[in-house]
Design a protein around this motif. Structure first.
Motif, short mmCIF file in Angstrom:
data_model
loop_
_atom_site.label_atom_id
_atom_site.label_comp_id
_atom_site.label_asym_id
_atom_site.label_seq_id
_atom_site.Cartn_x
_atom_site.Cartn_y
_atom_site.Cartn_z
N ARG A 106 82.40 74.72 22.88
CA ARG A 106 81.89 73.38 22.78
C ARG A 106 80.51 73.59 22.36
O ARG A 106 79.79 74.52 22.35
CB ARG A 106 81.98 72.83 24.23
N ALA A 107 79.95 72.45 22.05
CA ALA A 107 78.60 72.22 21.66
C ALA A 107 77.68 72.54 22.50
O ALA A 107 77.82 72.51 23.96
CB ALA A 107 78.13 70.79 21.18
N PHE A 108 76.40 73.50 22.30
CA PHE A 108 75.59 73.67 23.05
C PHE A 108 74.49 72.72 23.31
O PHE A 108 74.13 71.96 22.48
CB PHE A 108 74.83 75.11 22.70
N ARG A 109 74.07 72.78 24.64
CA ARG A 109 73.15 71.43 25.16
C ARG A 109 71.90 71.96 25.61
O ARG A 109 71.81 72.65 26.60
CB ARG A 109 73.84 70.80 26.22
N ALA A 110 70.80 71.47 25.29
CA ALA A 110 69.61 71.91 25.32
C ALA A 110 68.68 70.84 25.77
O ALA A 110 68.64 69.79 25.03
CB ALA A 110 68.75 72.85 24.27
N ALA A 111 68.03 70.72 26.96
CA ALA A 111 67.19 69.64 27.23
C ALA A 111 65.68 69.95 27.14
O ALA A 111 65.32 71.22 27.52
CB ALA A 111 67.44 69.33 28.97
N ILE A 112 65.04 69.21 26.46
CA ILE A 112 63.44 69.38 26.49
C ILE A 112 62.87 68.45 27.36
O ILE A 112 62.89 67.16 27.43
CB ILE A 112 63.17 68.83 24.85
N ALA A 113 62.21 68.96 28.10
CA ALA A 113 61.62 68.22 29.59
C ALA A 113 60.36 68.89 30.02
O ALA A 113 60.10 69.92 30.03
CB ALA A 113 62.86 68.32 30.63
N ASN A 114 59.76 67.93 30.58
CA ASN A 114 58.43 68.02 31.41
C ASN A 114 58.01 66.80 32.02
O ASN A 114 58.55 65.98 31.66
CB ASN A 114 57.29 68.81 30.55
N PHE A 115 57.14 66.99 32.93
CA PHE A 115 56.62 65.78 33.77
C PHE A 115 55.58 65.06 32.76
O PHE A 115 55.50 63.87 32.51
CB PHE A 115 55.69 66.24 34.95
N LYS A 116 54.59 66.04 32.16
CA LYS A 116 53.33 65.48 31.39
C LYS A 116 53.85 64.61 30.17
O LYS A 116 54.57 65.07 29.25
CB LYS A 116 52.60 66.72 30.84
N GLY A 117 53.42 63.34 30.16
CA GLY A 117 53.48 62.47 28.86
C GLY A 117 52.20 63.25 27.76
O GLY A 117 51.61 63.84 28.30
N ASP A 269 77.71 70.86 16.96
CA ASP A 269 77.09 72.13 17.15
C ASP A 269 76.09 72.31 18.11
O ASP A 269 76.05 73.16 19.21
CB ASP A 269 76.75 72.95 16.10
N LEU A 270 75.20 71.27 18.40
CA LEU A 270 73.96 71.43 19.24
C LEU A 270 73.88 70.01 19.52
O LEU A 270 73.70 68.77 18.86
CB LEU A 270 72.89 71.80 18.24
N ILE A 271 73.51 69.89 20.96
CA ILE A 271 73.21 68.50 21.58
C ILE A 271 71.74 68.75 21.94
O ILE A 271 71.38 69.58 23.06
CB ILE A 271 74.21 67.89 22.72
N LEU A 272 70.89 67.72 21.77
CA LEU A 272 69.54 67.82 22.04
C LEU A 272 69.11 66.81 22.97
O LEU A 272 69.32 65.59 22.74
CB LEU A 272 68.72 67.77 21.17
N PHE A 273 68.60 66.94 24.21
CA PHE A 273 68.17 65.79 25.11
C PHE A 273 66.53 65.55 25.15
O PHE A 273 65.91 66.73 25.25
CB PHE A 273 68.51 66.24 26.68
N ASP A 274 66.09 64.41 24.80
CA ASP A 274 64.67 64.15 24.83
C ASP A 274 64.47 63.53 26.39
O ASP A 274 65.00 62.45 26.50
CB ASP A 274 64.24 63.61 23.86
N CYS A 275 63.89 64.27 27.13
CA CYS A 275 63.76 63.57 28.52
C CYS A 275 62.44 62.85 28.65
O CYS A 275 61.47 62.96 28.33
CB CYS A 275 63.77 64.96 29.45
N GLN A 282 67.86 59.35 35.38
CA GLN A 282 67.90 59.86 33.83
C GLN A 282 67.63 61.34 33.45
O GLN A 282 68.51 61.99 33.00
CB GLN A 282 67.11 58.79 32.67
N SER A 283 66.48 61.76 33.96
CA SER A 283 66.12 63.20 33.92
C SER A 283 67.07 64.18 34.61
O SER A 283 67.26 65.09 34.05
CB SER A 283 64.72 63.35 34.01
N MET A 284 67.72 63.75 35.72
CA MET A 284 68.42 64.53 36.52
C MET A 284 69.90 64.72 35.67
O MET A 284 70.48 65.57 35.71
CB MET A 284 68.69 64.17 37.71
#
Length: 434
Positions: A106-117, A269-275, A282-284
């Motif tokens: 299946r498509a690979f999933r990557a989350a782009i995440a951090n606290f800091k705005g 192919d690729l699934i990207l999350f903007d957290c 939502q972020s969880m």
């Protein structure tokens, strides 16, 4: 004194300016369009072959897409659809121009995440998506951030909250509650299980009957789709707390993962999350659904401090989930949550700045080989692309000097290439049926 009415008036004034900015940025129809790419870009920067080789391939097969030649111009300009058609049909020696993809997965999933705005999460997600699309991958973006920067940058401006991550979670609550109610009794004891009831205010929205494709919107990029966000989706944190009260056994953090499980394995192919810059419902959902966690950080001490807090609180949150929901199904991703890879990326980096150099060395000392080797540099072209809701890949290099544009593109190219190498390594290790 200022009330909600004053805030609403200020927003109305700002929306007028927002509309004017979009008219200057997008097409006259207020729709974002994707530019064409020159034969120089296609050969040297996208296919990475010599220009004469590329011209020879076009001359040898008149049935290949030939692009367009602008007035008083000598160079051909190709759409992304034409580029992908060329990618499928041209071979260099025995080498295919198609990007690598593990078979049967299946498509690979990557989350782009951090606290800091301001850490660059949306900028990284946008540029990685565009770079991957130019690389030949089919990409799905999921915008978890109510600020909706990524959605706006992809050209989506009129989004209803029903078709955001909030709608996906409400849909999942209804479906999971119905599934639980369909189990009449406990498997071992035979005791009748309690029936969980949802109010009509949730049932009447009709979200439970929607298909996954109803939440996915096309963009100006023909191989990038998006589950968008909008400002009204900010109340998802409040709504989700209410939903958990209605059904305490609902594995709320698995809603988006189950949604993605409903897509065909080869749809993307690729699934990207903007957290969002917080740990919440939502972020969880984003980090639980992700195969890889990519954590961008600016080059200052406070960004380092925020990153440290983020990974600590995320660790505690994931541990709590592991102890609280052991016996409940979550889809293709199981508890306890494990990532195939975790990486840290420095953004807004200035090589000549001694403080930035010191912070990069500090990050490397702490995170070792988890730290990306190629930080994303801050250049004038990068700043300009952000002001116009675009990536550096969308800006025509003729709008500035070619060297300025190439330097800005090079920093994202290097960061993306490193990201792709980590994705492919983790993707290859991922179970085929996951």
């Amino acid at each position: 004194m200022y009330t909600h009415e004053d805030l609403a008036r200020l927003q109305a004034q700002s929306l007028k300016m927002q509309g004017w900015i979009r008219r200057q940025t997008f097409s006259p129809d207020n729709e974002k369009t994707l530019r064409r790419f020159s034969s120089w870009e296609v050969s040297e920067l996208i296919f990475r072959i010599n220009q004469s080789t590329f011209r020879g391939k076009l001359a040898a097969d008149p049935n290949l897409p030939l692009g367009e030649v602008e007035e008083e111009g000598r160079q051909r300009w190709f759409s992304l659809d034409e580029i992908n058609e060329l990618r499928r049909r041209i071979r260099i020696g025995k080498r295919s121009l198609l990007p690598p993809r593990p078979a049967g997965k299946r498509a690979f999933r990557a989350a782009i995440a951090n606290f800091k705005g301001g850490a660059g999460k949306s900028t990284v997600a946008l540029h990685f998506a565009h770079a991957a699309a130019l690389d030949g991958y089919r990409v799905l973006l999921v915008d978890f951030d109510p600020q909706a920067t990524l959605s706006h940058s992809m050209g989506l401006t009129d989004v209803g909250e029903d078709h955001t991550v909030w709608g996906i979670m409400a849909r999942d609550l209804e479906r999971e509650t119905d599934r639980m109610n369909a189990v009449g009794s406990g498997a071992e004891s035979g005791t009748a299980l309690p029936q969980r009831k949802l109010p009509s205010s949730i049932r009447d929205m009709g979200l439970g009957a929607l298909r996954p494709s109803d939440f996915i919107k096309p963009t100006a990029w023909p191989t990038i789709d998006i589950v968008p966000s909008c400002a009204n989706a900010a109340f998802v944190e409040f709504a989700s707390a209410q939903y958990r009260h209605l059904n305490p056994e609902w594995t709320f953090f698995g809603a988006v993962s189950r949604f993605l499980d409903g897509l065909a394995d080869d749809a993307y192919d690729l699934i990207l999350f903007d957290c969002p810059p917080a740990i919440g419902y939502q972020s969880m959902n984003a980090v639980f659904a992700a195969d890889m966690l990519y954590i961008p950080s600016g080059p200052g001490y406070w960004e380092y401090d925020s990153t440290t807090s983020f990974i600590g609180q995320l660790s505690e949150a994931l541990e709590d989930l592991s102890h609280g929901f052991e016996n409940f199904p979550t889809g293709k991703i199981a508890l306890p949550k494990a990532f195939h890879d975790v990486r840290f990326l420095m953004t807004r980096f200035e090589p000549s700045n001694e403080l930035h150099q010191a912070m990069l060395n500090a990050f490397r000392q702490v995170f070792g080989d988890r730290m990306a080797q190629h930080p994303i540099e801050l250049t004038r072209a990068v700043e300009q692309s952000g002001r116009f809701l675009s990536s550096i890949y969308e800006i025509d290099y003729r709008e500035m000097t070619r060297n300025t544009w190439r330097r800005a593109r090079a920093t994202f190219d290097q960061a993306y290439e490193e990201f792709r190498s980590h994705v492919l390594a983790a993707w290859d290790q991922m179970e085929a049926d996951a």
